[in-house]
Design a protein around this motif. Sequence first.
Motif, PDB file in Angstrom:
ATOM      1  N   MET A   1      -2.194  -7.346 -45.532  1.00  0.00           N
ATOM      2  CA  MET A   1      -2.136  -8.331 -44.778  1.00  0.00           C
ATOM      3  C   MET A   1      -3.364  -8.338 -43.800  1.00  0.00           C
ATOM      4  N   ASN A   2      -4.258  -8.826 -43.612  1.00  0.00           N
ATOM      5  CA  ASN A   2      -5.131  -8.442 -42.543  1.00  0.00           C
ATOM      6  C   ASN A   2      -4.797  -9.500 -41.223  1.00  0.00           C
ATOM      7  N   LYS A   3      -5.423  -9.131 -40.143  1.00  0.00           N
ATOM      8  CA  LYS A   3      -5.069  -9.828 -38.673  1.00  0.00           C
ATOM      9  C   LYS A   3      -5.390 -11.566 -39.117  1.00  0.00           C
ATOM     10  N   PHE A   4      -6.585 -12.005 -39.587  1.00  0.00           N
ATOM     11  CA  PHE A   4      -6.866 -13.211 -39.804  1.00  0.00           C
ATOM     12  C   PHE A   4      -5.475 -13.898 -40.528  1.00  0.00           C
ATOM     13  N   GLN A   5      -5.009 -13.327 -41.673  1.00  0.00           N
ATOM     14  CA  GLN A   5      -4.023 -13.839 -42.502  1.00  0.00           C
ATOM     15  C   GLN A   5      -2.481 -13.953 -41.457  1.00  0.00           C
ATOM     16  N   LEU A   6      -2.288 -12.829 -40.734  1.00  0.00           N
ATOM     17  CA  LEU A   6      -1.205 -13.152 -39.865  1.00  0.00           C
ATOM     18  C   LEU A   6      -1.331 -14.238 -38.954  1.00  0.00           C
ATOM     19  N   GLU A   7      -2.486 -14.236 -38.360  1.00  0.00           N
ATOM     20  CA  GLU A   7      -2.726 -15.520 -37.582  1.00  0.00           C
ATOM     21  C   GLU A   7      -2.689 -16.697 -37.879  1.00  0.00           C
ATOM     22  N   GLN A   8      -3.240 -16.996 -39.342  1.00  0.00           N
ATOM     23  CA  GLN A   8      -3.102 -18.171 -39.944  1.00  0.00           C
ATOM     24  C   GLN A   8      -1.424 -18.429 -40.148  1.00  0.00           C
ATOM     25  N   ASN A   9      -0.760 -17.335 -40.677  1.00  0.00           N
ATOM     26  CA  ASN A   9       0.657 -17.546 -41.058  1.00  0.00           C
ATOM     27  C   ASN A   9       1.264 -18.246 -39.770  1.00  0.00           C
ATOM     28  N   LYS A  10       0.817 -17.442 -38.630  1.00  0.00           N
ATOM     29  CA  LYS A  10       1.674 -18.139 -37.566  1.00  0.00           C
ATOM     30  C   LYS A  10       1.275 -19.647 -37.106  1.00  0.00           C
ATOM     31  N   ALA A  11       0.062 -19.725 -37.540  1.00  0.00           N
ATOM     32  CA  ALA A  11      -0.434 -21.289 -37.281  1.00  0.00           C
ATOM     33  C   ALA A  11       0.278 -22.296 -38.250  1.00  0.00           C
ATOM     34  N   PHE A  12       0.550 -21.896 -39.276  1.00  0.00           N
ATOM     35  CA  PHE A  12       1.051 -22.667 -40.375  1.00  0.00           C
ATOM     36  C   PHE A  12       2.898 -22.803 -39.803  1.00  0.00           C
ATOM     37  N   LYS A  13       3.378 -21.636 -39.571  1.00  0.00           N
ATOM     38  CA  LYS A  13       4.628 -21.972 -39.006  1.00  0.00           C
ATOM     39  C   LYS A  13       4.889 -22.947 -37.764  1.00  0.00           C
ATOM     40  N   LEU A  14       3.757 -22.589 -36.823  1.00  0.00           N
ATOM     41  CA  LEU A  14       3.900 -23.616 -35.705  1.00  0.00           C
ATOM     42  C   LEU A  14       3.496 -25.102 -36.074  1.00  0.00           C
ATOM     43  N   ALA A  15       2.529 -25.371 -37.023  1.00  0.00           N
ATOM     44  CA  ALA A  15       2.488 -26.585 -37.331  1.00  0.00           C
ATOM     45  C   ALA A  15       3.787 -27.213 -37.996  1.00  0.00           C
ATOM     46  N   ASN A  16       4.502 -26.401 -38.741  1.00  0.00           N
ATOM     47  CA  ASN A  16       5.446 -26.689 -39.548  1.00  0.00           C
ATOM     48  C   ASN A  16       6.680 -27.173 -38.572  1.00  0.00           C
ATOM     49  N   ASP A  17       7.038 -26.316 -37.319  1.00  0.00           N
ATOM     50  CA  ASP A  17       7.706 -26.683 -36.400  1.00  0.00           C
ATOM     51  C   ASP A  17       7.471 -27.933 -35.630  1.00  0.00           C
ATOM     52  N   LEU A  18       6.241 -28.112 -35.302  1.00  0.00           N
ATOM     53  CA  LEU A  18       5.773 -29.453 -34.815  1.00  0.00           C
ATOM     54  C   LEU A  18       6.313 -30.569 -35.476  1.00  0.00           C
TER      55      LEU A  18
END
Length: 89
Positions: A1-18
Amino acid sequence: MNKFQLEQNKAFKLANDLKQGGRARAGAADEQKIDRREQRKLDQAKGLVPFACKLDEKLVKQLKDRADAHEGGMTEALAELLVKAGLER
């Protein structure tokens, strides 16, 4: 998993939390709350079945007021009213 995918994963988690109302991920408050699946299992074990209906706005306000004063909450307050109305448990 590259850095872009990690950051994308964080963004999905944040959006889900919101979407979930801004609850903190793995916070102290979450540890005390029972998640929906666990609550459903507990309700099923008690023999409780979800039941939805449409009621007049004034009646709903009265029910909410009565449920706030009742120690068992809305479910127990409604059950008590239905038993008083002649329905059996």
